[in-house]
Enzyme design. Structure first.
Site, PDB file in Angstrom:
ATOM      1  N   LYS A   1       0.829  -1.214   0.000  1.00 58.67           N
ATOM      2  CA  LYS A   1       0.000   0.000   0.000  1.00 58.67           C
ATOM      3  C   LYS A   1       0.861   1.259   0.000  1.00 58.67           C
ATOM      4  O   LYS A   1       0.456   2.289  -0.547  1.00 58.67           O
ATOM      5  CB  LYS A   1      -0.992  -0.016   1.170  1.00 58.67           C
ATOM      6  CG  LYS A   1      -2.098  -1.043   0.956  1.00 58.67           C
ATOM      7  CD  LYS A   1      -3.332  -0.788   1.792  1.00 58.67           C
ATOM      8  CE  LYS A   1      -4.435  -1.763   1.372  1.00 58.67           C
ATOM      9  NZ  LYS A   1      -5.606  -1.711   2.221  1.00 58.67           N
TER      10      LYS A   1
ATOM     11  N   LYS B   1      -3.673 -10.166  -5.941  1.00 60.01           N
ATOM     12  CA  LYS B   1      -4.981 -10.509  -5.369  1.00 60.01           C
ATOM     13  C   LYS B   1      -6.058  -9.529  -5.853  1.00 60.01           C
ATOM     14  O   LYS B   1      -5.752  -8.378  -6.170  1.00 60.01           O
ATOM     15  CB  LYS B   1      -4.918 -10.551  -3.840  1.00 60.01           C
ATOM     16  CG  LYS B   1      -4.969  -9.218  -3.154  1.00 60.01           C
ATOM     17  CD  LYS B   1      -5.474  -9.372  -1.709  1.00 60.01           C
ATOM     18  CE  LYS B   1      -5.671  -8.002  -1.098  1.00 60.01           C
ATOM     19  NZ  LYS B   1      -6.559  -7.975   0.040  1.00 60.01           N
TER      20      LYS B   1
ATOM     21  N   LYS C   1     -10.647  -4.455  -3.745  1.00 59.36           N
ATOM     22  CA  LYS C   1     -11.720  -3.512  -4.064  1.00 59.36           C
ATOM     23  C   LYS C   1     -11.188  -2.138  -4.435  1.00 59.36           C
ATOM     24  O   LYS C   1     -11.880  -1.339  -5.055  1.00 59.36           O
ATOM     25  CB  LYS C   1     -12.742  -3.441  -2.921  1.00 59.36           C
ATOM     26  CG  LYS C   1     -12.203  -2.944  -1.595  1.00 59.36           C
ATOM     27  CD  LYS C   1     -13.340  -2.774  -0.587  1.00 59.36           C
ATOM     28  CE  LYS C   1     -13.370  -3.821   0.493  1.00 59.36           C
ATOM     29  NZ  LYS C   1     -12.228  -3.841   1.408  1.00 59.36           N
TER      30      LYS C   1
HETATM   31  N1  AQP Z   1      -8.740 -11.431  -3.063  1.00 59.77           N
HETATM   32  C1  AQP Z   1      -9.147 -11.943  -1.919  1.00 59.77           C
HETATM   33  N2  AQP Z   1      -9.354 -13.272  -1.788  1.00 59.77           N
HETATM   34  C2  AQP Z   1      -9.799 -13.803  -0.617  1.00 59.77           C
HETATM   35  N3  AQP Z   1     -10.069 -13.046   0.477  1.00 59.77           N
HETATM   36  C3  AQP Z   1      -9.873 -11.717   0.378  1.00 59.77           C
HETATM   37  N4  AQP Z   1     -10.038 -10.701   1.270  1.00 59.77           N
HETATM   38  C4  AQP Z   1      -9.705  -9.537   0.676  1.00 59.77           C
HETATM   39  N5  AQP Z   1      -9.332  -9.743  -0.590  1.00 59.77           N
HETATM   40  C5  AQP Z   1      -9.416 -11.096  -0.802  1.00 59.77           C
HETATM   41  C6  AQP Z   1     -10.530 -10.871   2.616  1.00 59.77           C
HETATM   42  O1  AQP Z   1     -11.643 -10.010   2.776  1.00 59.77           O
HETATM   43  C7  AQP Z   1     -11.716  -9.593   4.127  1.00 59.77           C
HETATM   44  C8  AQP Z   1     -11.987  -8.141   4.193  1.00 59.77           C
HETATM   45  O2  AQP Z   1     -10.905  -7.444   3.658  1.00 59.77           O
HETATM   46  P1  AQP Z   1     -10.732  -5.919   4.009  1.00 59.77           P
HETATM   47  O3  AQP Z   1     -11.738  -5.123   3.326  1.00 59.77           O
HETATM   48  O4  AQP Z   1     -10.715  -5.739   5.464  1.00 59.77           O
HETATM   49  O5  AQP Z   1      -9.270  -5.596   3.541  1.00 59.77           O
HETATM   50  P2  AQP Z   1      -8.373  -6.120   2.420  1.00 59.77           P
HETATM   51  O6  AQP Z   1      -7.876  -7.498   2.718  1.00 59.77           O
HETATM   52  O7  AQP Z   1      -7.324  -5.085   2.230  1.00 59.77           O
HETATM   53  O8  AQP Z   1      -9.358  -6.205   1.165  1.00 59.77           O
HETATM   54  P3  AQP Z   1      -9.263  -5.441  -0.183  1.00 59.77           P
HETATM   55  O9  AQP Z   1     -10.438  -5.828  -1.016  1.00 59.77           O
HETATM   56  O10 AQP Z   1      -7.920  -5.657  -0.803  1.00 59.77           O
HETATM   57  O11 AQP Z   1      -9.451  -3.955   0.264  1.00 59.77           O
HETATM   58  P4  AQP Z   1      -8.562  -2.692  -0.053  1.00 59.77           P
HETATM   59  O12 AQP Z   1      -8.413  -2.691  -1.541  1.00 59.77           O
HETATM   60  O13 AQP Z   1      -9.313  -1.531   0.467  1.00 59.77           O
HETATM   61  O14 AQP Z   1      -7.253  -2.905   0.650  1.00 59.77           O
HETATM   62  C9  AQP Z   1     -10.390  -9.994   4.791  1.00 59.77           C
HETATM   63  O15 AQP Z   1     -10.627 -11.098   5.610  1.00 59.77           O
HETATM   64  C10 AQP Z   1      -9.524 -10.375   3.639  1.00 59.77           C
HETATM   65  O16 AQP Z   1      -8.619 -11.408   3.993  1.00 59.77           O
END
Ligand code: AQP
Length: 335
Positions: free
Chosen positions: A116, A199, A202
């Site tokens: 990040k 991965k 969002k």
């Molecule tokens: N690609 C993924 N595959 C499986 N699990 C995933 N998680 C996130 N991406 C994947 C799981 O979703 C939960 C919530 O995630 P979060 O919103 O708290 O943060 P994150 O992991 O940082 O998810 P994003 O989508 O990548 O958000 P941004 O882009 O804002 O950083 C967690 O349990 C995560 O493991």
């Protein structure tokens, strides 16, 4: 709300954009499955979300929508505690204490911080680095034994365990040391549709890299059709076929079929047929969730009530742990 006697489970999702099917498969789907067996506490992690820049109006909207999505996916507010992280101040308070036993070296080594920081080079802030300490506080406040997360959060969970053990050793037993509940095999890490080596996220700049839980049928099918696949045209789950394997993971998650059944179903058919089937399966599964979410979003009074009751119930548990922590570190609390 929650029942005494069952093991506690905590998890959260950030309202940092439209929730993807990666978040759903890796986390939310399990939240629903586990709610009967455990005392479940689920949060909308808005404090975490502001570690990268958010548009305030969008953050408010995403918070409400995520709460509605949790419920539309099948999380029952009568069985679980559902709340918004910033409504329970104990999360910030425990973070401060845990900061005093967390080391900059270990935080700067976290993969998510490095990723990040590279992605948001203009805004590498202390909150971004402290993200895992806040996450540790989320979990430890509730004495959670289990934390359902995607594989991307494994490192943060390890740090949570380290901090719990470090605190317990220094101040005597205070925190439950949690275990991760990470989906086995192919659902643990859903990859980007545009680049299967990364991965699905969002906050990806490329909207074709992810499918959101609110994408309409045509968009879902279009994104699946455009998904990057591998050379050849055989639908087979294999390390040298990351694009197709990712689509198989998505297909199995939404249809309940196994990898073998999927490979058999598409034997002799090309990628085109398979991608269309993936798109249709995702769209079919999401349609009822989307309808229910839309209905809930119109009922703000109900969502506000769930959040209020959830924050009250969460606060009761969190304050108990926090007061124990304050006592252990030597804060005068009136004797
Ligand atoms: N690609 C993924 N595959 C499986 N699990 C995933 N998680 C996130 N991406 C994947 C799981 O979703 C939960 C919530 O995630 P979060 O919103 O708290 O943060 P994150 O992991 O940082 O998810 P994003 O989508 O990548 O958000 P941004 O882009 O804002 O950083 C967690 O349990 C995560 O493991």
């Amino acid at each position: 709300m929650t029942e005494e006697g069952k093991k506690k489970l905590f998890s959260a999702v950030q309202p940092s954009g439209a929730v993807t099917i990666g978040n759903y498969i890796g986390a939310i789907k399990n939240f629903v499955t586990l709610q009967d067996e455990y005392d479940c506490i689920y949060a909308v992690a808005d404090l975490h979300a502001i570690t990268v820049r958010q548009d305030p109006a969008a953050l408010r909207r995403n918070t409400l929508e995520l709460m509605a999505l949790f419920i539309a996916c099948g999380i029952d507010p009568n069985k679980c505690i559902l709340f918004v992280q910033s409504h329970v101040p104990a999360h910030c308070e425990l973070t401060w204490v845990l900061n005093t036993i967390a080391y900059p070296g270990e935080l700067s080594r976290m993969t998510q911080f490095k990723d990040k920081s590279a992605k948001h080079a203009e805004n590498v802030n202390m909150g971004l680095m402290d993200y895992p300490v806040l996450m540790a506080s989320d979990i430890l406040l509730y004495q959670a034994a289990l934390v359902p997360v995607g594989a991307d959060q494994k490192q943060h969970l390890e740090l949570t365990r380290d901090l719990a053990i470090r605190f317990n050793n220094r101040y005597s037993g205070t925190f439950t040391v949690p275990e991760g509940y990470i989906p086995k095999g192919n659902g643990a890490r859903i990859m980007s549709l545009a680049d299967p080596s990364r991965k699905m996220s969002k906050s990806d700049d490329n909207p074709n890299a992810f499918i959101t839980m609110s994408d309409d049928r045509d968009t879902i099918i279009r994104k699946c059709k455009r998904a990057v696949t591998d050379s050849g045209n055989e639908v087979r789950f294999a390390e040298d076929k990351p694009g197709v394997s990712n689509l198989i993971a998505i297909y199995t998650a939404f249809t309940g079929k196994t990898i073998e059944e999927t490979e058999r179903e598409f034997a002799g058919k090309g990628y085109g047929d398979f991608k269309l089937a993936v798109g249709e399966a995702v769209a079919d599964a999401l349609a009822p969730v989307q309808a229910e979410k839309a209905r809930l979003c119109k009922d703000k009074g109900y969502l506000n009530q769930v959040m209020k009751e959830g924050a009250e119930a969460a606060s009761r548990i969190a304050r108990k742990t926090l007061s124990k922590v304050y006592r252990k570190v030597g804060f005068y609390q009136g004797e």
